[in-house]
Design a protein around this motif. Structure first.
Motif, PDB file in Angstrom:
ATOM      1  N   ARG A   1       0.926  -1.204  -0.102  1.00 47.21           N
ATOM      2  CA  ARG A   1      -0.046  -0.152   0.060  1.00 47.21           C
ATOM      3  C   ARG A   1       0.795   1.147   0.102  1.00 47.21           C
TER       4      ARG A   1
ATOM      5  N   ASN B   1      10.467  -6.306   5.241  1.00 48.85           N
ATOM      6  CA  ASN B   1      10.749  -5.025   5.856  1.00 48.85           C
ATOM      7  C   ASN B   1      10.396  -3.651   5.171  1.00 48.85           C
TER       8      ASN B   1
ATOM      9  N   LYS C   1       7.962  -3.507   3.094  1.00 56.58           N
ATOM     10  CA  LYS C   1       6.817  -3.309   2.923  1.00 56.58           C
ATOM     11  C   LYS C   1       6.165  -2.568   4.296  1.00 56.58           C
ATOM     12  N   SER C   2       6.514  -3.210   5.593  1.00 57.29           N
ATOM     13  CA  SER C   2       6.506  -2.812   6.770  1.00 57.29           C
ATOM     14  C   SER C   2       6.630  -1.280   6.870  1.00 57.29           C
ATOM     15  N   LEU C   3       7.853  -0.800   6.478  1.00 63.13           N
ATOM     16  CA  LEU C   3       8.203   0.410   6.736  1.00 63.13           C
ATOM     17  C   LEU C   3       7.412   1.738   5.575  1.00 63.13           C
TER      18      LEU C   3
ATOM     19  N   GLU D   1       4.236   0.984   4.903  1.00 57.71           N
ATOM     20  CA  GLU D   1       2.968   1.094   5.199  1.00 57.71           C
ATOM     21  C   GLU D   1       2.495   1.341   6.526  1.00 57.71           C
ATOM     22  N   THR D   2       3.637   1.260   7.542  1.00 54.96           N
ATOM     23  CA  THR D   2       3.242   1.646   8.968  1.00 54.96           C
ATOM     24  C   THR D   2       4.246   2.830   9.257  1.00 54.96           C
ATOM     25  N   GLY D   3       5.321   2.919   8.458  1.00 55.83           N
ATOM     26  CA  GLY D   3       6.233   4.060   8.916  1.00 55.83           C
ATOM     27  C   GLY D   3       7.245   3.522   9.771  1.00 55.83           C
ATOM     28  N   ASP D   4       7.533   2.166   9.942  1.00 52.59           N
ATOM     29  CA  ASP D   4       8.438   1.588  10.661  1.00 52.59           C
ATOM     30  C   ASP D   4       8.723   0.222  10.133  1.00 52.59           C
TER      31      ASP D   4
ATOM     32  N   LEU E   1       9.960  -3.836  10.722  1.00 51.55           N
ATOM     33  CA  LEU E   1       9.402  -4.901  11.651  1.00 51.55           C
ATOM     34  C   LEU E   1      10.001  -4.742  12.963  1.00 51.55           C
TER      35      LEU E   1
END
Length: 208
Positions: free
Chosen positions: A67, A185, A187-189, A191-194, A196
């Motif tokens: 996303r 990692n 994707k996480s950054l 989508e969430t700003g951080d 894993l």
């Protein structure tokens, strides 16, 4: 016939079983040698496909959906500070075709674990680089090639990572685990700003 895709290749496998079923009902005993010949062709073709140099080590392909915008994914892949966050290495280059790039550890040691050349840069959708051992012990033409394809679709992108020209099955196994961890990692950054909460490549059997 069964078709199996391996990267850009399409492997075709003959299945003579339906022919044998027809033979049992409609074909005379005099035509049996023809069916046996088809079976022999099938066996030889599959043996060649499994042992030929072009298919010894399959190309690695990984696809995920993120996303984010294509511009955000491109920036994350080419910004040294961001790559240091999700990869544990800063990828350093001006990202122009023909330019060199370095895969430098972000622990302050300055150690470079990979080098290469930028083969193709079409922001924000396609980036292709070679990936080589910085020791320079490899022979010319042995560098593997990594391609990032970024395809936007409304509020998401499809990111396809392709790793070609791998030297052996051990390298394929290693990068298969490594890319899963790195892209997770990333994707996480985005989508969430951080990243894993734990470094994914420190898990057993994973390499980055």
């Amino acid at each position: 016939m069964t078709v199996v895709r391996r990267g850009r290749e399409r492997l075709h496998y003959l299945n003579p079983a339906p022919l044998h079923e027809i033979e049992e009902r409609w074909i005379s005993e005099f035509d049996r040698p023809r069916l046996q010949a088809l079976g022999a062709i099938k066996s030889q073709a599959e043996e060649y496909a499994m042992t030929g140099d072009s298919t010894t080590v399959p190309t690695y392909v990984y696809v995920t959906y993120i996303r984010a915008t294509a511009e955000q994914v491109w920036h994350a892949l080419t910004d040294a500070d961001l790559t240091a966050r999700f990869w544990g290495h800063a990828n350093i280059s001006d990202w122009q075709p023909g330019s060199s790039w370095e895969h430098r550890r972000s622990d302050g040691s300055g150690v470079v674990d990979g080098v290469g050349r930028v083969l193709l840069a079409e922001p924000p959708t396609r980036l292709a680089i070679t990936f080589e051992d910085p020791s320079g012990t490899g022979s010319p033409g042995e560098a593997s090639v990594v391609t990032f394809l970024i395809e936007p679709h409304h509020d998401i992108v499809r990111l396809t990572v392709t790793h070609e020209n791998l030297p052996d099955e051990d390298a394929l196994s290693s990068i298969s685990q490594g890319w899963l961890a790195v892209v997770a990692n990333l994707k996480s950054l985005l989508e969430t700003g951080d990243v894993l909460p734990q470094v994914p490549w420190e898990m057993s059997g994973t390499h980055a």
